[in-house]
Write an enzyme that holds these catalytic residues in place. Structure first.
Site, PDB file in Angstrom:
ATOM      1  N   ARG A 102       0.864  -1.077   0.093  1.00  0.00           N
ATOM      2  CA  ARG A 102      -0.020   0.135  -0.020  1.00  0.00           C
ATOM      3  C   ARG A 102       0.907   1.335   0.135  1.00  0.00           C
ATOM      4  O   ARG A 102       1.820   1.319   0.812  1.00  0.00           O
ATOM      5  CB  ARG A 102      -0.915   0.072   1.244  1.00  0.00           C
ATOM      6  CG  ARG A 102      -2.229  -0.854   1.248  1.00  0.00           C
ATOM      7  CD  ARG A 102      -3.176  -0.501   0.331  1.00  0.00           C
ATOM      8  NE  ARG A 102      -4.291  -1.192   0.247  1.00  0.00           N
ATOM      9  CZ  ARG A 102      -4.501  -2.537  -0.611  1.00  0.00           C
ATOM     10  NH1 ARG A 102      -3.634  -2.453  -1.545  1.00  0.00           N
ATOM     11  NH2 ARG A 102      -5.732  -3.147  -0.702  1.00  0.00           N
ATOM     12  N   GLU A 116      -3.984   7.634  -5.009  1.00  0.00           N
ATOM     13  CA  GLU A 116      -4.135   7.013  -6.263  1.00  0.00           C
ATOM     14  C   GLU A 116      -5.438   7.458  -7.103  1.00  0.00           C
ATOM     15  O   GLU A 116      -6.485   7.642  -6.496  1.00  0.00           O
ATOM     16  CB  GLU A 116      -4.300   5.501  -5.942  1.00  0.00           C
ATOM     17  CG  GLU A 116      -2.971   4.683  -5.415  1.00  0.00           C
ATOM     18  CD  GLU A 116      -3.007   3.252  -5.234  1.00  0.00           C
ATOM     19  OE1 GLU A 116      -4.308   2.669  -5.652  1.00  0.00           O
ATOM     20  OE2 GLU A 116      -2.191   2.780  -4.777  1.00  0.00           O
ATOM     21  N   HIS A 130      -1.377   0.639  -9.678  1.00  0.00           N
ATOM     22  CA  HIS A 130      -1.899  -0.676  -8.914  1.00  0.00           C
ATOM     23  C   HIS A 130      -2.529  -1.470  -9.789  1.00  0.00           C
ATOM     24  O   HIS A 130      -3.578  -1.716  -9.650  1.00  0.00           O
ATOM     25  CB  HIS A 130      -3.147   0.187  -7.937  1.00  0.00           C
ATOM     26  CG  HIS A 130      -3.466  -0.684  -6.606  1.00  0.00           C
ATOM     27  ND1 HIS A 130      -3.594   0.064  -5.506  1.00  0.00           N
ATOM     28  CD2 HIS A 130      -3.356  -1.882  -6.279  1.00  0.00           C
ATOM     29  CE1 HIS A 130      -4.021  -0.804  -4.670  1.00  0.00           C
ATOM     30  NE2 HIS A 130      -3.749  -2.059  -5.147  1.00  0.00           N
ATOM     31  N   SER A 189      -2.542  -7.180  -8.860  1.00  0.00           N
ATOM     32  CA  SER A 189      -3.340  -8.449  -9.121  1.00  0.00           C
ATOM     33  C   SER A 189      -4.176  -8.603 -10.273  1.00  0.00           C
ATOM     34  O   SER A 189      -4.828  -9.324 -10.408  1.00  0.00           O
ATOM     35  CB  SER A 189      -4.528  -8.537  -7.955  1.00  0.00           C
ATOM     36  OG  SER A 189      -5.226  -7.369  -8.020  1.00  0.00           O
TER      37      SER A 189
HETATM   38  O1  DGY Z   1      -5.701  -5.216  -1.764  1.00  0.00           O
HETATM   39  C1  DGY Z   1      -5.696  -5.886  -2.646  1.00  0.00           C
HETATM   40  O2  DGY Z   1      -6.428  -6.886  -3.116  1.00  0.00           O
HETATM   41  C2  DGY Z   1      -5.098  -5.342  -3.991  1.00  0.00           C
HETATM   42  O3  DGY Z   1      -4.349  -4.188  -3.448  1.00  0.00           O
HETATM   43  C3  DGY Z   1      -5.686  -5.206  -5.277  1.00  0.00           C
HETATM   44  O4  DGY Z   1      -5.989  -6.477  -5.560  1.00  0.00           O
END
Ligand code: DGY
Length: 331
Positions: free
Chosen positions: A248, A277, A296, A299
């Site tokens: 983060r 962000e 970001h 994922s």
């Molecule tokens: O916390 C999360 O899931 C990531 O930062 C985004 O997938």
């Protein structure tokens, strides 16, 4: 007794989430849901406060602050909050606990995607890939030069992990074949089971800073970790080291990072997360060649985002049924 549509529990979904999760909600036949039908713009706060009134469950993403104001606006019907994220710093856990609201989140399904991206970001930063493509495209590519665009390699290096969890382990597993010499980590306490998987040594924060050639922040954002990567840490790091953050943005003191990068206190930084962000395009960090900034996306693979969406939907349905969720936060 057959329930009519209007007597089904009401759910508000704060984003157009990937299709797998929406399909689960639809096909369950157990909820009626309304959706903020955009992925490009988050639901405006005012609209969100209206939409949550009287809902039984909320499926949110990390851009929505789930705090006392929102929970008050939702009212006493709200039983479940399911976030499509592993991070939960956008949720006021104390407020949720006070109201007896159960919370689902999406750990594990994104570990591989985040670890993969972290390695990509680390290599892009240490081997200066973004600078290099820019030079190639814009005429900076003259003759082959002996020290031009040299970076730092992983072979024989020490990699430090700040906050050893599933993701830290997965990153180290991927980095090991690059002939890393040593893995070290720090956390609130040693985590021998996880550490043994990657043969990592527990060290103090000071030692982590001093020894790491590559230092990856993999911790959750909590009041204890807020801006913990600051001038104190950067000043102890080697001039040749690379700092990577895919956790983060809030764990980094950005002005201190800017100072460390611009004065050559550290060699480079790769950031997938920032504060705020999106990071404004005129932010000073964007002026630095030795700072690689991604929006970001750790994922962001199709399969992982669909798995996160499915898990968030399933957590929500189980929570509404009063059953244990697949992944539930203990409040
Ligand atoms: O916390 C999360 O899931 C990531 O930062 C985004 O997938």
């Amino acid at each position: 007794m057959k329930r009519t549509m209007s007597s089904l529990p009401k759910v508000y979904v704060t984003r157009q989430i990937p299709p797998a999760g929406l399909k689960i909600l639809q096909e369950s036949g157990k909820v009626q849901y309304e959706l903020w039908d955009s992925d490009d713009v988050p639901v405006p706060r005012k609209e969100l406060l209206q939409k949550v009134k009287g809902v039984d469950a909320l499926l949110c993403v990390l851009t929505e602050k789930i705090d006392a104001e929102l929970l008050d606006a939702a009212g006493s019907n709200l039983k479940v909050v399911s976030t499509m994220s592993v991070g939960f710093d956008h949720l006021s856990l104390e407020e949720l606990k006070k109201r007896g609201i159960r919370v689902g989140y999406t750990p594990e399904v994104l570990t591989d995607a985040v670890a993969e991206l972290t390695v990509a970001l680390l290599l892009a930063t240490s081997r200066r890939l973004i600078e290099a493509t820019h030079e190639a495209k814009t005429g900076g590519w003259g003759t082959w030069r002996t020290l031009w665009l040299c970076g730092h390699e992983l072979a024989n290096s020490t990699v430090g992990i700040f906050g050893l969890g599933r993701i830290g382990v997965a990153i180290a597993e991927r980095l090991a074949p690059f002939k890393v010499k040593k893995f070290i980590y720090t956390d609130v306490a040693p985590r021998p089971e996880l550490a043994s998987l990657i043969n990592a040594e527990y060290v103090s924060m000071d030692e982590l800073a001093k020894q790491s050639d590559f230092l990856a922040a993999c911790c959750a954002l909590t009041p204890e970790t807020k801006e913990i990567c600051n001038k104190d840490l950067f000043s102890k790091m080697k001039k040749t080291s690379i700092f990577i953050n895919t956790s983060r943005g809030g764990v980094v003191h950005q002005q201190d990072l800017y100072d460390a990068l611009s004065t050559g206190e550290i060699a480079g930084a790769g950031l997938d997360v920032t504060v705020p962000e999106p990071l404004p395009t005129d932010h000073p960090l964007f002026t630095l060649k030795n700072c690689v900034i991604l929006p970001h996306i750790a994922s962001a693979s199709y399969s992982t985002r669909n798995e996160m969406s499915s898990l968030a939907a399933n957590n929500l349905l189980l929570g509404l049924r009063g059953q244990p969720m697949i992944k539930e936060l203990k409040l």
